[in-house]
Write a protein that holds these residues in place. Structure first.
Motif, PDB file in Angstrom:
ATOM      1  N   ASN A 118      44.303  38.767  44.323  1.00  0.00           N
ATOM      2  CA  ASN A 118      44.294  38.066  45.610  1.00  0.00           C
ATOM      3  C   ASN A 118      44.710  38.966  46.773  1.00  0.00           C
ATOM      4  N   LYS A 170      42.189  39.936  50.036  1.00  0.00           N
ATOM      5  CA  LYS A 170      42.518  39.924  51.483  1.00  0.00           C
ATOM      6  C   LYS A 170      42.074  41.242  52.124  1.00  0.00           C
ATOM      7  N   LYS A 186      38.288  41.505  52.285  1.00  0.00           N
ATOM      8  CA  LYS A 186      37.764  40.570  53.297  1.00  0.00           C
ATOM      9  C   LYS A 186      37.785  41.242  54.676  1.00  0.00           C
ATOM     10  N   ASP A 214      37.434  32.083  42.452  1.00  0.00           N
ATOM     11  CA  ASP A 214      38.184  31.956  43.707  1.00  0.00           C
ATOM     12  C   ASP A 214      37.967  33.186  44.597  1.00  0.00           C
ATOM     13  N   ALA A 219      36.176  33.321  48.206  1.00  0.00           N
ATOM     14  CA  ALA A 219      36.933  33.815  49.373  1.00  0.00           C
ATOM     15  C   ALA A 219      36.176  34.942  50.073  1.00  0.00           C
ATOM     16  N   ASN A 245      32.947  35.181  50.146  1.00  0.00           N
ATOM     17  CA  ASN A 245      31.607  34.714  50.506  1.00  0.00           C
ATOM     18  C   ASN A 245      30.504  35.299  49.638  1.00  0.00           C
TER      19      ASN A 245
END
Ligand code: XUL
Ligand code: CO
Length: 437
Positions: A118, A122, A125, A173, A177, A179
């Motif tokens: 995760n 971030k 992204k 997930d 997140a 896309n």
């Protein structure tokens, strides 16, 4: 002397006669073919595992290339991401693909690994927002760690099944997140080495259960993209359950998964199954399961998955012909599941291998366009089945006839006409299109 990696800012299209080393000869991204830009036909993607992580290790020797980025932990993976996005920008590649373990360090258990994943999501992204680069698909590596030695969804251990499922949830997930437009399932160690220790029926049921759970969870979370199965007949297990496209389609239909799952077809997996790449694409296209492609090539003299960058224009042409006939990619694309050879161990070689692969598929696209515009091959096939356009043939075609009626009709036929298949003529046309100018 050849330029150094750091000196190369981007790879220009300079046309087929250029002698510039770091240039595209055929891939002109904005050129329009059949109403669509080349880049949108091809949707090239970078495979994180080969390009960012693999370092040349094989069964007989260690690394030949340094991918350590002189750091550890999360820091190392951030540096890898920086390198990945810089490389994609140099090449003009707009998509990438990853396994969970490619993009983030692994923790001591599922929870810690998911935390790292995760954190990296971030970071990625942000990189995506800065560059406009997108995620083509994500997948879980449920084959590398020793707990997966007897399979993941098909493991005899229900705890291993649970961990595999947990990793799939985390990847879903992450993909949402970022896309991403696809989630891939390559059956890693989902297969067997000996039937003496294997309950095949039970293992197949469990494999389907994991796919169903993944589909239901992702849809519930709003995922609108495609799920893909990537068939492969063998390696690492002696027999992989996702043997080839036909096998996977009947599996999906048996377990009622056919509305959500399509194929991610890999060229070298096709040849390992004893098929041509085009065969696998054709089966998927005619059954309505065409989705995405792992573009590489094998060495036909070797019986294992060499994952070479594709340079075979003949195969790339027939591939792009199938892609065009399938109506093109929707959520899928051409992911280079390929690595530079162990002895091609410089950063310049990474660029050169992508340039070679992208140019091969760009040339394949141009040639496939010519086959379709030329029309002789399509026309031949169309005419070959003309007897089904009227009379008895039309009724057979429409499934509107009985066996007795066919008997009555057939008893009056003396010499049925069967025209020549003209294989050599068609191969000559293909050569003419490929090498004629
Ligand atoms: C293995 C293979 C994988 C999948 C993703 O042969 O092709 O890299 O593409 O797991
Ligand atoms: Co692959």
């Amino acid at each position: 002397m050849m330029k150094k990696y750091e000196e190369i800012k981007n790879i220009p299209y300079l046309g087929k006669d250029t002698k510039e080393v770091f240039a595209f000869r055929y891939y002109n991204k904005d050129e329009v073919i059949f109403g669509k830009k080349m880049k949108d036909h091809l949707r090239f993607a970078m495979s994180y595992w080969h390009t960012i992580n693999a370092s040349g290790t094989d069964m007989f020797g260690g690394d030949t290339m340094d991918k350590s980025f002189q750091s550890n932990g999360l820091e190392k993976f951030k540096k890898k991401a920086d390198f990945a996005f810089d490389l994609m920008q140099k090449l003009g590649i707009e998509y990438y693909c990853f396994h969970d373990v490619d993009i983030a360090p692994e923790g001591k258990d599922l929870e810690e690994s998911t935390f790292y994943l995760n954190e990296m999501v971030k970071y990625l992204k942000k990189k995506q927002e800065e560059t406009g680069i997108k995620l083509l698909w994500g997948t879980a590596n449920n084959f590398g760690d020793k707990k997966f030695m007897c399979g993941a969804a098909t493991s005899p251990s229900s705890d291993v099944f649970a961990i595999a499922a947990g990793k799939v949830k985390a990847v879903i997930d992450a993909t949402i997140a970022l896309n991403g437009s696809g989630i891939v399932f390559w059956g890693g160690r989902e297969g067997y080495d000996t039937l003496l220790n294997t309950n095949m029926g039970l293992e197949l049921d469990h494999l389907a259960t994991l796919l169903r759970l993944a589909r239901d969870y992702a849809r519930k979370q709003g995922f609108k993209g495609d799920f893909y199965i990537e068939p492969k007949p063998k390696e690492p297990t002696k027999h992989q359950y996702d043997f080839d496209v036909s096998t996977v389609i009947s599996f999906l239909r048996k377990y009622h998964l056919e509305d959500d799952f399509k194929m991610n077809i890999e060229a070298n997996h096709a040849t390992l199954a004893g098929h041509t790449f085009q065969h696998e694409l054709r089966v998927a296209r005619s059954e309505g399961f065409f989705g995405s492609i792992d573009a590489n090539q094998g060495d036909l003299l070797l019986g294992w998955d060499t994952d070479q960058f594709p340079t075979n224009v003949y195969d790339a042409t027939l591939c792009m012909y199938e892609v065009l006939k399938a109506g093109g990619f929707k959520n899928g694309g051409l992911n280079f599941d390929a690595k530079a050879r162990r002895a091609s161990n410089t950063y310049e070689d990474i660029l050169l291998s992508y340039i070679a692969g992208m140019d091969t598929f760009a040339l394949g696209l141009r040639k496939a366009q010519k086959i379709i515009e030329d029309g002789r091959i399509d026309e031949f096939v169309e005419k070959r089945y003309a007897s089904y356009k009227e009379g008895i043939g039309k009724r057979i075609n429409e499934n509107n006839i009985t066996l007795e009626e066919l008997y009555d009709y057939a008893k009056n036929i003396q010499n049925p006409i069967v025209e020549s298949g003209r294989q050599e003529y068609l191969e000559m046309i293909l050569n003419n299109i490929l090498f004629g100018d």
